[in-house]
Structures are given as C-alpha cells and as structure tokens.
Design a protein around this motif. Structure first.
Motif, PDB file in Angstrom:
ATOM      1  N   UNK A  54       0.826  -1.202   0.000  1.00  0.00           N
ATOM      2  CA  UNK A  54       0.000   0.000   0.000  1.00  0.00           C
ATOM      3  C   UNK A  54       0.867   1.262   0.000  1.00  0.00           C
ATOM      4  N   UNK A  55       1.933   1.235   0.772  1.00  0.00           N
ATOM      5  CA  UNK A  55       2.832   2.395   0.850  1.00  0.00           C
ATOM      6  C   UNK A  55       3.505   2.643  -0.499  1.00  0.00           C
ATOM      7  N   UNK A  56       3.926   1.576  -1.165  1.00  0.00           N
ATOM      8  CA  UNK A  56       4.577   1.732  -2.467  1.00  0.00           C
ATOM      9  C   UNK A  56       3.611   2.253  -3.519  1.00  0.00           C
ATOM     10  N   UNK A  57       2.354   1.755  -3.488  1.00  0.00           N
ATOM     11  CA  UNK A  57       1.348   2.266  -4.442  1.00  0.00           C
ATOM     12  C   UNK A  57       1.075   3.742  -4.196  1.00  0.00           C
ATOM     13  N   UNK A  58       1.023   4.148  -2.935  1.00  0.00           N
ATOM     14  CA  UNK A  58       0.765   5.552  -2.611  1.00  0.00           C
ATOM     15  C   UNK A  58       1.902   6.446  -3.091  1.00  0.00           C
ATOM     16  N   UNK A  59       3.137   6.021  -2.876  1.00  0.00           N
ATOM     17  CA  UNK A  59       4.276   6.819  -3.323  1.00  0.00           C
ATOM     18  C   UNK A  59       4.330   6.899  -4.849  1.00  0.00           C
TER      19      UNK A  59
END
Length: 232
Positions: A54-59
């Motif tokens: 989720x963090x990678x998709x957000x970034x």
C-alpha cells in the motif's frame, strides 16, 4: 528511612483554592486519570507486507501526479529560451503583409466602415474604440518623439507590449519603439466596392503612445481622454 514523596505541584496549588478533599478529587480526575489521546500512526511497511504494498502504491501515485502537472516556466527561463522573441528568419516584412491586410479589414469593421454606413469619424465616437483596439498588424509611423532618431520609423507591429511597439520595417529590421513621449500615425484604407469606382482617401489617425501604455487586453476597460501633451 525513606523520605515521603513530594506533593505534586498541581495538587498543592489546588489545595490553596479548595478544601483538601475537593482538591484531591479534582487532581485525581483532571490530572492523574486524564486520558492521553494519541493519533494512530501508520503501520510500519517493513513489518507488514500488505502495508508495504500500500505504501509503495501511494508513493507511486504521488510521483505520477507530480509528473502529470509540469510547472510553468519562470520569467528567467522564458528569457533564456527566448519564448517571446521573434526568430531572425521570421523578421521579414513580406511575412506580415497579409497580417496588415487582415488588420485593415478588422479596423474597418470596428469603426463601422466596412458596410459603407459612413466615410468619416470623429474623436469622441472612435476614441474608446481606438484605445481598446488590437494593433498587431498595424502599419505605424513615428511622427513625433522626444528622441529625434526615432521620428520616421515605420513598420508593421508584430508585438504590442505594455510600453513598446515592436515593428518590422521594409528593410526586414526589427525595431523597438517606446510608447512614452511618442506619437504614432497609421492609416485605415477604404474597401473598393466595385471595379472602376472611386475609393475615398484613407482615414489617418494619430495616437499618443502614453495613452497606450498597457497590454492590449487591459486597454479595453480604460477611459479615453482628450488632452494636449506638453512634452511633445
């Protein structure tokens, strides 16, 4: 022998204003047992694989959003890239002659001369029209100026800035004519109706450059005033 614990400063201050029982109750409920509200933190992406995805998709979404919205060029960058400058190979008088013919038709239309309704104008009626008109394509000539070297300069206006007219002369030269303390002359020819018919003489206008010290879109809301300029 252990020393007695020191009394809390808040409790001692409360006992000065309240009875010992009331002070102890207030201290217990408002200070010791007061809940501490904490803002929940995001889960550590290194400890949870799902949170990491989720963090990678957000970034990635943030970077893509920034890349899709390019920043506008600054004034320094525009000058470095010569965005508003006319290239040397396009500083040809012949290139702008069709623009001048279009401009003459535009002026006849806004002055009410295109349909043959009238063949003369006066300053009171056309003054506001001239101030708000667009002069890109006008063939102007400097007839009066504080700088004598500018008098006689003639060419087609290729850029109408706030303080200058940039013109291209017959000799394919780009010249910058300041509007301040200068009078410009231009002509609006009549359109020939029929072959062999007599065409009236063109209308000749003289404008004071000081009244045109504004960008072309901003002049539409300005008031026209007739006055004598003692500096010329």
């Amino acid at each position: 022998m252990a020393s007695e614990p020191n009394e809390h400063i808040a409790e001692s201050l409360l006992k000065r204003a309240h009875s010992p029982e009331t002070a102890s109750t207030i201290f217990r409920e408002k200070v010791k047992q007061r809940p501490l509200l904490l803002r929940p933190t995001s889960p550590d992406p290194n400890l949870n694989a799902r949170s990491k995805r989720q963090y990678e998709r957000l970034q990635k979404a943030k970077k893509q959003c920034k890349s899709n919205k390019p920043k506008p060029l600054s004034a320094k960058q525009k000058r470095a890239l010569s965005v508003h400058e006319i290239p040397k190979e396009q500083q040809k008088y012949a290139i702008y002659e069709p623009l001048h013919r279009m401009w003459c038709g535009y002026m006849r239309e806004i002055l009410g001369l295109s349909e043959g309704k009238r063949n003369h104008v006066d300053a009171n009626s056309v003054g506001p029209v001239l101030v708000s008109a667009d002069y890109h394509g006008a063939l102007v000539e400097v007839v009066r100026s504080r700088c004598s070297s500018r008098v006689g300069g003639k060419g087609i206006v290729v850029k109408d800035t706030k303080f200058t007219f940039e013109i291209v002369t017959v000799k394919d030269e780009l010249k910058i004519m300041p509007k301040e303390h200068a009078v410009f002359r231009f002509e609006v020819p009549f359109e020939r109706k029929e072959e062999g018919s007599e065409v009236p003489k063109p209308l000749v206008f003289e404008i004071h450059g000081g009244q045109f010290e504004a960008r072309a879109p901003d002049r539409a809301n300005r008031n026209f005033r007739q006055h004598f300029d003692p500096d010329l």
